[in-house]
Scaffold this motif. Structure first.
Motif, PDB file in Angstrom:
ATOM      1  N   THR A 127     -16.041  24.625 -75.888  1.00 45.54           N
ATOM      2  CA  THR A 127     -15.140  25.682 -75.439  1.00 45.54           C
ATOM      3  C   THR A 127     -14.445  26.344 -76.619  1.00 45.54           C
ATOM      4  O   THR A 127     -14.374  25.774 -77.704  1.00 45.54           O
ATOM      5  CB  THR A 127     -14.085  25.117 -74.465  1.00 45.54           C
ATOM      6  OG1 THR A 127     -13.299  26.190 -73.958  1.00 45.54           O
ATOM      7  CG2 THR A 127     -13.187  24.094 -75.124  1.00 45.54           C
ATOM      8  N   HIS A 128     -13.949  27.539 -76.359  1.00 47.44           N
ATOM      9  CA  HIS A 128     -13.103  28.234 -77.317  1.00 47.44           C
ATOM     10  C   HIS A 128     -11.711  28.440 -76.730  1.00 47.44           C
ATOM     11  O   HIS A 128     -10.858  29.041 -77.350  1.00 47.44           O
ATOM     12  CB  HIS A 128     -13.699  29.605 -77.685  1.00 47.44           C
ATOM     13  CG  HIS A 128     -14.946  29.496 -78.482  1.00 47.44           C
ATOM     14  ND1 HIS A 128     -16.193  29.555 -77.920  1.00 47.44           N
ATOM     15  CD2 HIS A 128     -15.147  29.322 -79.809  1.00 47.44           C
ATOM     16  CE1 HIS A 128     -17.106  29.423 -78.865  1.00 47.44           C
ATOM     17  NE2 HIS A 128     -16.496  29.276 -80.023  1.00 47.44           N
ATOM     18  N   ASN A 129     -11.502  27.955 -75.523  1.00 44.16           N
ATOM     19  CA  ASN A 129     -10.252  28.195 -74.830  1.00 44.16           C
ATOM     20  C   ASN A 129      -9.197  27.181 -75.241  1.00 44.16           C
ATOM     21  O   ASN A 129      -9.395  25.975 -75.133  1.00 44.16           O
ATOM     22  CB  ASN A 129     -10.483  28.146 -73.317  1.00 44.16           C
ATOM     23  CG  ASN A 129      -9.277  28.587 -72.552  1.00 44.16           C
ATOM     24  OD1 ASN A 129      -8.276  27.884 -72.512  1.00 44.16           O
ATOM     25  ND2 ASN A 129      -9.366  29.768 -71.956  1.00 44.16           N
ATOM     26  N   ARG A 130      -8.066  27.679 -75.688  1.00 44.08           N
ATOM     27  CA  ARG A 130      -6.973  26.834 -76.169  1.00 44.08           C
ATOM     28  C   ARG A 130      -6.462  25.895 -75.064  1.00 44.08           C
ATOM     29  O   ARG A 130      -6.237  24.716 -75.295  1.00 44.08           O
ATOM     30  CB  ARG A 130      -5.840  27.719 -76.693  1.00 44.08           C
ATOM     31  CG  ARG A 130      -4.641  26.964 -77.237  1.00 44.08           C
ATOM     32  CD  ARG A 130      -3.463  27.876 -77.545  1.00 44.08           C
ATOM     33  NE  ARG A 130      -3.074  28.742 -76.445  1.00 44.08           N
ATOM     34  CZ  ARG A 130      -2.320  28.352 -75.407  1.00 44.08           C
ATOM     35  NH1 ARG A 130      -1.892  27.122 -75.328  1.00 44.08           N
ATOM     36  NH2 ARG A 130      -2.015  29.204 -74.456  1.00 44.08           N
ATOM     37  N   LYS A 131      -6.287  26.414 -73.834  1.00 44.56           N
ATOM     38  CA  LYS A 131      -5.767  25.587 -72.739  1.00 44.56           C
ATOM     39  C   LYS A 131      -6.710  24.432 -72.406  1.00 44.56           C
ATOM     40  O   LYS A 131      -6.274  23.340 -72.092  1.00 44.56           O
ATOM     41  CB  LYS A 131      -5.538  26.438 -71.488  1.00 44.56           C
ATOM     42  CG  LYS A 131      -4.170  27.004 -71.368  1.00 44.56           C
ATOM     43  CD  LYS A 131      -4.062  27.721 -70.051  1.00 44.56           C
ATOM     44  CE  LYS A 131      -2.737  27.384 -69.411  1.00 44.56           C
ATOM     45  NZ  LYS A 131      -2.518  28.140 -68.185  1.00 44.56           N
TER      46      LYS A 131
END
Length: 193
Positions: free
Chosen positions: A160-164
């Motif tokens: 993933t690249h999503n911070r959350k």
């Protein structure tokens, strides 16, 4: 010579008759075994289908923050050959086939089905590659909560690249480029509270 020939033919006839009887009994036993396997398979499929459908309805509602969904058999008379249709109704929309949903809604519906299957039969690990990419911030939050709820049964490996999404990880692995053209692997062990 006729008596000897008769005895030979009678012995051959008895042998072939016994072989035929054995073959017919084997065919019947195989047919009975296939019928029993099909009956058991139908029962297990029906049980799994109903359980997964129930989990799917709950998971869909959780991931979408409302709405409803379900799985429908296309041919109830032949469970072993029937197709399955996914029906979904996100909040504020009408009930429709999943093919008519937007890309993000399709992705979230697919996640709901995947998580429903995992709730029915957990796997020790699951690799998810950019599964959260089409989701907006609100949906990412519900997705992350769903993952947290399933971490006790399944180890998730997320690309993933999503911070959350990264925030819930125990460990992070990544690639950084400190100098142009030079990639470096990094890993971070995150403390558990």
């Amino acid at each position: 010579m006729a008596i000897d020939e008769f005895d030979d033919l009678e012995a051959r006839y008895d042998f072939l008759t016994t072989q035929r009887r054995d073959l017919e009994e084997s065919i019947k036993a195989t047919g009975d075994a296939i019928a029993r396997i099909n009956r058991t398979t139908r029962e297990r499929f029906r049980d799994a289908f109903e359980a997964i459908n129930t989990h799917f309805q709950d998971t869909f509602s959780t991931l979408f923050g409302g709405g409803r969904a379900g799985l429908v058999l296309l041919d109830e008379t032949d469970l072993l050959e029937s197709g399955i249709e996914i029906i979904a109704q996100p909040p504020g929309k009408r009930l429709q086939n999943i093919q008519l949903l937007s890309g993000g809604e399709k992705a979230l519906s697919a996640m709901a089905l995947m998580f429903a299957i995992f709730r029915y039969k957990p796997s020790p690990f699951c690799l998810l590659d950019e599964i959260d990419a089409p989701l907006d911030e609100a949906n990412i939050g519900r997705f992350v909560e769903m993952l947290r709820g399933m971490q006790s049964d399944t180890q998730f490996i997320l690309v993933t690249h999503n911070r959350k999404t990264m925030e819930i990880a125990d460990r992070l692995y990544g690639v950084t480029m400190e100098e142009p053209g030079v990639s470096k692997l990094i890993s971070v062990q995150l403390g558990q509270a």
